[in-house]
Design a protein around this motif. Sequence first.
Motif, PDB file in Angstrom:
ATOM      1  N   LEU A 291       0.840  -1.192   0.000  1.00 47.93           N
ATOM      2  CA  LEU A 291       0.000   0.000   0.000  1.00 47.93           C
ATOM      3  C   LEU A 291       0.879   1.247   0.000  1.00 47.93           C
ATOM      4  O   LEU A 291       1.846   1.337   0.759  1.00 47.93           O
ATOM      5  N   PHE A 292       0.551   2.199  -0.856  1.00 45.44           N
ATOM      6  CA  PHE A 292       1.303   3.448  -0.919  1.00 45.44           C
ATOM      7  C   PHE A 292       0.394   4.538  -1.483  1.00 45.44           C
ATOM      8  O   PHE A 292      -0.633   4.262  -2.112  1.00 45.44           O
ATOM      9  N   VAL A 293       0.762   5.780  -1.240  1.00 48.25           N
ATOM     10  CA  VAL A 293      -0.022   6.926  -1.699  1.00 48.25           C
ATOM     11  C   VAL A 293       0.412   7.292  -3.115  1.00 48.25           C
ATOM     12  O   VAL A 293       1.609   7.352  -3.419  1.00 48.25           O
ATOM     13  N   ALA A 294      -0.560   7.535  -3.982  1.00 48.75           N
ATOM     14  CA  ALA A 294      -0.273   7.913  -5.366  1.00 48.75           C
ATOM     15  C   ALA A 294      -1.142   9.097  -5.771  1.00 48.75           C
ATOM     16  O   ALA A 294      -2.199   9.343  -5.183  1.00 48.75           O
ATOM     17  N   GLN A 295      -0.675   9.817  -6.764  1.00 47.75           N
ATOM     18  CA  GLN A 295      -1.431  10.909  -7.363  1.00 47.75           C
ATOM     19  C   GLN A 295      -1.591  10.611  -8.852  1.00 47.75           C
ATOM     20  O   GLN A 295      -0.618  10.268  -9.529  1.00 47.75           O
ATOM     21  N   LEU A 296      -2.821  10.738  -9.348  1.00 43.92           N
ATOM     22  CA  LEU A 296      -3.110  10.514 -10.757  1.00 43.92           C
ATOM     23  C   LEU A 296      -3.559  11.826 -11.386  1.00 43.92           C
ATOM     24  O   LEU A 296      -4.375  12.551 -10.812  1.00 43.92           O
ATOM     25  N   MET A 297      -3.022  12.118 -12.571  1.00 43.21           N
ATOM     26  CA  MET A 297      -3.360  13.354 -13.267  1.00 43.21           C
ATOM     27  C   MET A 297      -3.614  13.075 -14.736  1.00 43.21           C
ATOM     28  O   MET A 297      -3.075  12.115 -15.298  1.00 43.21           O
ATOM     29  N   SER A 298      -4.415  13.897 -15.333  1.00 49.24           N
ATOM     30  CA  SER A 298      -4.664  13.781 -16.762  1.00 49.24           C
ATOM     31  C   SER A 298      -3.395  14.138 -17.527  1.00 49.24           C
ATOM     32  O   SER A 298      -2.769  15.168 -17.264  1.00 49.24           O
ATOM     33  N   LYS A 299      -3.006  13.294 -18.461  1.00 48.95           N
ATOM     34  CA  LYS A 299      -1.827  13.593 -19.279  1.00 48.95           C
ATOM     35  C   LYS A 299      -2.122  14.704 -20.276  1.00 48.95           C
ATOM     36  O   LYS A 299      -1.244  15.509 -20.603  1.00 48.95           O
ATOM     37  N   ASP A 300      -3.353  14.757 -20.756  1.00 43.91           N
ATOM     38  CA  ASP A 300      -3.696  15.685 -21.832  1.00 43.91           C
ATOM     39  C   ASP A 300      -4.074  17.078 -21.346  1.00 43.91           C
ATOM     40  O   ASP A 300      -4.098  18.020 -22.135  1.00 43.91           O
ATOM     41  N   ASP A 301      -4.387  17.215 -20.046  1.00 43.25           N
ATOM     42  CA  ASP A 301      -4.796  18.519 -19.517  1.00 43.25           C
ATOM     43  C   ASP A 301      -3.982  18.829 -18.265  1.00 43.25           C
ATOM     44  O   ASP A 301      -4.351  18.429 -17.157  1.00 43.25           O
ATOM     45  N   PRO A 302      -2.855  19.527 -18.405  1.00 44.35           N
ATOM     46  CA  PRO A 302      -1.995  19.806 -17.247  1.00 44.35           C
ATOM     47  C   PRO A 302      -2.658  20.685 -16.197  1.00 44.35           C
ATOM     48  O   PRO A 302      -2.196  20.752 -15.059  1.00 44.35           O
ATOM     49  N   ARG A 303      -3.755  21.363 -16.557  1.00 44.04           N
ATOM     50  CA  ARG A 303      -4.445  22.228 -15.590  1.00 44.04           C
ATOM     51  C   ARG A 303      -5.453  21.457 -14.743  1.00 44.04           C
ATOM     52  O   ARG A 303      -5.961  21.983 -13.752  1.00 44.04           O
TER      53      ARG A 303
ATOM     54  N   VAL B 297      -4.084   0.569  -8.697  1.00 46.32           N
ATOM     55  CA  VAL B 297      -4.513   1.608  -7.768  1.00 46.32           C
ATOM     56  C   VAL B 297      -5.996   1.462  -7.466  1.00 46.32           C
ATOM     57  O   VAL B 297      -6.758   0.863  -8.227  1.00 46.32           O
ATOM     58  N   SER B 298      -6.381   2.034  -6.340  1.00 41.82           N
ATOM     59  CA  SER B 298      -7.777   2.109  -5.933  1.00 41.82           C
ATOM     60  C   SER B 298      -8.107   3.573  -5.679  1.00 41.82           C
ATOM     61  O   SER B 298      -7.362   4.272  -4.987  1.00 41.82           O
ATOM     62  N   VAL B 299      -9.223   4.039  -6.252  1.00 39.38           N
ATOM     63  CA  VAL B 299      -9.608   5.447  -6.156  1.00 39.38           C
ATOM     64  C   VAL B 299     -11.026   5.543  -5.607  1.00 39.38           C
ATOM     65  O   VAL B 299     -11.920   4.801  -6.039  1.00 39.38           O
ATOM     66  N   ASP B 300     -11.225   6.449  -4.654  1.00 41.47           N
ATOM     67  CA  ASP B 300     -12.569   6.730  -4.161  1.00 41.47           C
ATOM     68  C   ASP B 300     -13.334   7.453  -5.272  1.00 41.47           C
ATOM     69  O   ASP B 300     -12.912   8.521  -5.733  1.00 41.47           O
ATOM     70  N   ARG B 301     -14.442   6.882  -5.715  1.00 43.50           N
ATOM     71  CA  ARG B 301     -15.170   7.458  -6.849  1.00 43.50           C
ATOM     72  C   ARG B 301     -15.697   8.858  -6.545  1.00 43.50           C
ATOM     73  O   ARG B 301     -15.925   9.654  -7.458  1.00 43.50           O
ATOM     74  N   ALA B 302     -15.852   9.178  -5.254  1.00 45.49           N
ATOM     75  CA  ALA B 302     -16.309  10.519  -4.891  1.00 45.49           C
ATOM     76  C   ALA B 302     -15.259  11.575  -5.213  1.00 45.49           C
ATOM     77  O   ALA B 302     -15.583  12.766  -5.330  1.00 45.49           O
ATOM     78  N   ASP B 303     -13.990  11.161  -5.350  1.00 44.67           N
ATOM     79  CA  ASP B 303     -12.911  12.107  -5.637  1.00 44.67           C
ATOM     80  C   ASP B 303     -12.727  12.359  -7.129  1.00 44.67           C
ATOM     81  O   ASP B 303     -11.944  13.235  -7.518  1.00 44.67           O
ATOM     82  N   LEU B 304     -13.407  11.592  -7.967  1.00 43.94           N
ATOM     83  CA  LEU B 304     -13.236  11.735  -9.409  1.00 43.94           C
ATOM     84  C   LEU B 304     -14.072  12.886  -9.951  1.00 43.94           C
ATOM     85  O   LEU B 304     -15.197  13.104  -9.521  1.00 43.94           O
ATOM     86  N   TYR B 305     -13.507  13.622 -10.894  1.00 41.44           N
ATOM     87  CA  TYR B 305     -14.276  14.642 -11.591  1.00 41.44           C
ATOM     88  C   TYR B 305     -14.666  14.090 -12.967  1.00 41.44           C
ATOM     89  O   TYR B 305     -14.056  13.136 -13.469  1.00 41.44           O
ATOM     90  N   PRO B 306     -15.697  14.633 -13.596  1.00 37.17           N
ATOM     91  CA  PRO B 306     -16.253  14.016 -14.812  1.00 37.17           C
ATOM     92  C   PRO B 306     -15.248  13.790 -15.929  1.00 37.17           C
ATOM     93  O   PRO B 306     -15.338  12.803 -16.661  1.00 37.17           O
ATOM     94  N   GLU B 307     -14.267  14.691 -16.079  1.00 34.02           N
ATOM     95  CA  GLU B 307     -13.335  14.581 -17.197  1.00 34.02           C
ATOM     96  C   GLU B 307     -12.150  13.668 -16.904  1.00 34.02           C
ATOM     97  O   GLU B 307     -11.314  13.435 -17.780  1.00 34.02           O
ATOM     98  N   PHE B 308     -12.064  13.150 -15.674  1.00 37.04           N
ATOM     99  CA  PHE B 308     -10.903  12.319 -15.348  1.00 37.04           C
ATOM    100  C   PHE B 308     -10.928  11.038 -16.181  1.00 37.04           C
ATOM    101  O   PHE B 308     -11.965  10.375 -16.286  1.00 37.04           O
TER     102      PHE B 308
END
Length: 235
Positions: free
Chosen positions: A106-118, A136-147
């Motif tokens: 188990l470890f902490v990770a950050q996921l970002m869109s490759k195509d939208d740096p903002r 990875v496992s992501v809480d679906r409440a933390d996802l935004y529509p464009e992710f």
Amino acid sequence: MDPRALLRRGQTVVLEAPLHRQKLVCVVDGAAVDRLFLVSLVGSEGPSVFEPGQIVVGYAQTPIRVYQFESVVLQSQSQPTPTVVIAMPDTLTPVQRRRFFRVEVLFVAQLMSKDDPRAPAVSATGVDISAGGLGVSVDRADLYPEFPQEIGKPVRVVCALPPVEGELPEPTKVEAIGEIVWVTRHERWLRMGIAFIDIDPKVREHIVAWCFAFQRRLLRMGLLSPRRDTSRRRE
């Protein structure tokens, strides 16, 4: 595959001594027609178990697969530079990468869109990692529509693997571009498998070294059988 095409200076090699159930992460320092010169990446203690005449099994990784070979130790030394010299193997045999390099942790990770740096980063919990990718496992409440959530979508991954007592005192930092290769949706959680498609070769080598250091720690603690396959099975 011709061993000389892969086992060149700078290539990471994992040596296994079946008799002692020990592994050693090395880098090829040089090659001759009949032998390979390997320098240990994990200190001076490792080469001491690799004695001249001993049969060893080696693994060398490319971006798409791992190759296995058998050889014999010709020389070894712990000082001044921890080095193992082995006979040049006759052939390389492809094996499944996950079998040897993936560990569950188990470890902490950050996921970002490759195509939208903002776009904002999404926090995730890493559940396994290898030099080829991670789960990875992501809480679906933390996802935004464009992710990106679909198979084949690229994502930027940043994480830090925890220190390994006695070998790697500092966190191992990982930053890479990955591609989503599988997705499982639960009521609250989204599970994803991400394969690295753009990663610095040195970072990949650090992941290999970390995975084997972590496995050695589990072995010392009696929490892992030497022959156990730690590959994570897809749910």
